[in-house]
Design a protein around this motif. Structure first.
Motif, PDB file in Angstrom:
ATOM      1  N   ILE A  26      92.675  18.461  -0.783  1.00 18.34           N
ATOM      2  CA  ILE A  26      92.042  17.011  -0.794  1.00 18.34           C
ATOM      3  C   ILE A  26      90.497  17.213  -0.293  1.00 18.34           C
ATOM      4  CG2 ILE A  26      92.112  15.147   0.909  1.00 18.34           C
ATOM      5  CD1 ILE A  26      94.851  14.974   0.572  1.00 18.34           C
ATOM      6  N   PRO A  27      90.006  18.072   0.882  1.00 16.94           N
ATOM      7  CA  PRO A  27      88.816  18.223   1.245  1.00 16.94           C
ATOM      8  C   PRO A  27      87.880  18.568   0.180  1.00 16.94           C
ATOM      9  CG  PRO A  27      90.154  19.153   2.681  1.00 16.94           C
ATOM     10  CD  PRO A  27      90.956  18.945   1.612  1.00 16.94           C
ATOM     11  N   TRP A  30      87.354  15.709  -2.333  1.00 15.60           N
ATOM     12  CA  TRP A  30      86.381  14.578  -1.579  1.00 15.60           C
ATOM     13  C   TRP A  30      85.051  15.262  -1.792  1.00 15.60           C
ATOM     14  CZ3 TRP A  30      82.928  14.953   2.543  1.00 15.60           C
ATOM     15  CH2 TRP A  30      82.561  13.825   3.185  1.00 15.60           C
ATOM     16  N   MET A  31      84.905  16.577  -1.508  1.00 13.99           N
ATOM     17  CA  MET A  31      83.497  17.100  -1.740  1.00 13.99           C
ATOM     18  C   MET A  31      82.686  16.741  -2.902  1.00 13.99           C
ATOM     19  SD  MET A  31      82.134  20.999  -1.172  1.00 13.99           S
ATOM     20  CE  MET A  31      82.760  21.550  -2.585  1.00 13.99           C
ATOM     21  N   SER A  33      83.712  14.663  -5.338  1.00 21.41           N
ATOM     22  CA  SER A  33      83.636  13.242  -5.684  1.00 21.41           C
ATOM     23  C   SER A  33      82.272  12.641  -4.729  1.00 21.41           C
ATOM     24  CB  SER A  33      84.811  12.215  -5.023  1.00 21.41           C
ATOM     25  OG  SER A  33      84.680  11.207  -5.244  1.00 21.41           O
ATOM     26  N   SER A  34      82.080  12.932  -3.528  1.00 22.61           N
ATOM     27  CA  SER A  34      81.024  12.355  -2.812  1.00 22.61           C
ATOM     28  C   SER A  34      79.679  13.231  -3.501  1.00 22.61           C
ATOM     29  CB  SER A  34      81.100  13.107  -1.247  1.00 22.61           C
ATOM     30  OG  SER A  34      82.382  12.789  -0.720  1.00 22.61           O
ATOM     31  N   LYS A  37      78.310  10.568  -5.816  1.00 23.55           N
ATOM     32  CA  LYS A  37      78.019   9.311  -5.198  1.00 23.55           C
ATOM     33  C   LYS A  37      76.526   8.859  -4.873  1.00 23.55           C
ATOM     34  CE  LYS A  37      82.763   8.752  -3.906  1.00 23.55           C
ATOM     35  NZ  LYS A  37      83.866   8.454  -2.522  1.00 23.55           N
ATOM     36  N   VAL A  42      79.696   7.427   0.240  1.00 19.78           N
ATOM     37  CA  VAL A  42      80.108   8.697   0.772  1.00 19.78           C
ATOM     38  C   VAL A  42      81.185   8.268   1.815  1.00 19.78           C
ATOM     39  CG1 VAL A  42      80.005  10.879   1.761  1.00 19.78           C
ATOM     40  CG2 VAL A  42      78.264   9.725   0.039  1.00 19.78           C
ATOM     41  N   PHE A  45      85.370   3.714   3.190  1.00 19.54           N
ATOM     42  CA  PHE A  45      87.030   3.650   3.182  1.00 19.54           C
ATOM     43  C   PHE A  45      87.522   2.384   2.908  1.00 19.54           C
ATOM     44  CE2 PHE A  45      90.916   3.576   5.372  1.00 19.54           C
ATOM     45  CZ  PHE A  45      91.486   4.963   5.137  1.00 19.54           C
ATOM     46  N   ILE A  47      88.588   5.580   0.526  1.00 18.22           N
ATOM     47  CA  ILE A  47      87.703   6.578  -0.576  1.00 18.22           C
ATOM     48  C   ILE A  47      87.992   6.208  -1.654  1.00 18.22           C
ATOM     49  CG2 ILE A  47      87.564   8.753  -0.976  1.00 18.22           C
ATOM     50  CD1 ILE A  47      88.884   9.742   1.692  1.00 18.22           C
ATOM     51  N   ASP A  48      86.797   6.048  -2.488  1.00 17.61           N
ATOM     52  CA  ASP A  48      87.154   6.112  -4.044  1.00 17.61           C
ATOM     53  C   ASP A  48      86.863   7.489  -4.526  1.00 17.61           C
ATOM     54  OD1 ASP A  48      86.774   3.323  -4.088  1.00 17.61           O
ATOM     55  OD2 ASP A  48      84.694   3.131  -3.804  1.00 17.61           O
ATOM     56  N   TRP A  49      88.199   7.822  -4.956  1.00 15.25           N
ATOM     57  CA  TRP A  49      88.149   9.228  -5.117  1.00 15.25           C
ATOM     58  C   TRP A  49      87.362   9.409  -6.786  1.00 15.25           C
ATOM     59  CZ3 TRP A  49      89.497  12.451  -1.856  1.00 15.25           C
ATOM     60  CH2 TRP A  49      90.469  12.403  -0.926  1.00 15.25           C
TER      61      TRP A  49
END
Length: 278
Positions: A26-27, A30-31, A33-34, A37, A42, A45, A47-49
């Motif tokens: 998951i981390p 998220w990294m 995905s971010s 963006k 970023v 909430f 979170i937009d995966w």
């Protein structure tokens, strides 16, 4: 019933390990995905995966073509990590061969003394090592990083333990054919140790790539910085822009993924070989 119970146990174990793997991923997801963006999205909430709006071009340019010389820092890390890994493999393998296949007086005593040094933390020898590097005139050079990282008692021990499982009959057969220690080492020992060497290469490359302490102590010039120190430059310039920080972090781990993908087959073969021996 025992067969059914065993299958249920395997299913539960598989589901548990799968859920644990997803939790660890998951981390990383998220990294990634971010990194694609806009900065304002970023920390949103929920979170937009999958980013609804993508700003990857700007983030990429900010990392690779911005004020921080990231490409040069990247090359520094690759150079240091590759050289350290190669020298560590060579030195540790030769040392392990000496402690395993060569007969000399005091061999076990020397190896025991070597293992005793493993209990000494690196921080305890930091000042003497710093003074030695300054005395040698190597302060603020990559050579200092290489010298401080290319010897490893841990990997010597790991390789020695693997080599103890290699039959001495190979060595005797090589002697009968007229091969010396160097040829025996290169033609017999090294090919048989490929799985454990791949494991050592992956671990050592990762350790060297992520090393923060040694560059912090032995480097001063920014042009000599490696990735861990280089990331602090991004933190100073883009404190509030998490998207750029995530793009820099994503770029920083790419070589680690490449090394693992290239060498994972050898590692898996080593695990399978260990299972057969067991």
């Amino acid at each position: 019933m025992p067969f059914l119970r065993r299958n249920i146990s395997k299913l539960i174990t598989t589901l548990f390990m799968g859920a644990l793997s997803v939790l660890f991923l998951i981390p990383f997801v998220w990294m990634v995905s971010s990194a694609f963006k806009f900065e304002k999205d970023v920390m949103r909430f929920p979170i937009d995966w999958i980013p609804k709006s993508i700003n990857v071009v700007y983030n990429f340019k900010a990392v690779w073509m911005g004020k921080v010389p990231f490409l040069h820092i990247y090359f520094n890390s690759i150079k240091v990590a590759v050289i350290v890994t190669i020298i560590t493999l060579l030195v540790s393998t030769m040392a392990a061969y000496s402690f395993t296949k060569l007969k000399f007086r005091g061999r076990n005593l020397v190896f025991t003394a070597l293992l005793a040094f493993m209990i000494i933390p690196d921080q305890a020898t930091l000042i003497p090592r710093f003074m030695l590097i300054r005395w040698m005139g190597l302060y603020d050079t990559h050579i200092a990083l290489i010298l401080m990282s290319m010897f490893s008692i841990y990997f010597t021990f790991l390789l020695r333990q693997f080599m103890t499982g290699i039959s001495d009959e190979y060595i005797e057969a090589a002697k009968i054919d007229g091969a010396g220690h160097l040829r025996t080492f290169a033609s017999i020992i090294v090919p048989l140790c490929q799985p454990v060497l791949a494991t050592v290469a992956i671990i050592k490359f990762i350790w060297s790539w992520n090393d923060y302490q040694n560059p912090l102590i032995f480097l001063q010039t920014k042009n000599l910085y490696t990735i861990p120190l280089g990331m602090t430059l991004f933190r100073d310039d883009y404190t509030t822009n998490d998207a750029i920080m995530m793009m820099a972090s994503l770029s920083a781990i790419i070589p680690l993924l490449i090394v693992f993908v290239i060498l994972q087959k050898q590692v898996i073969n080593g695990i399978a070989l260990g299972g057969v021996k067991g």
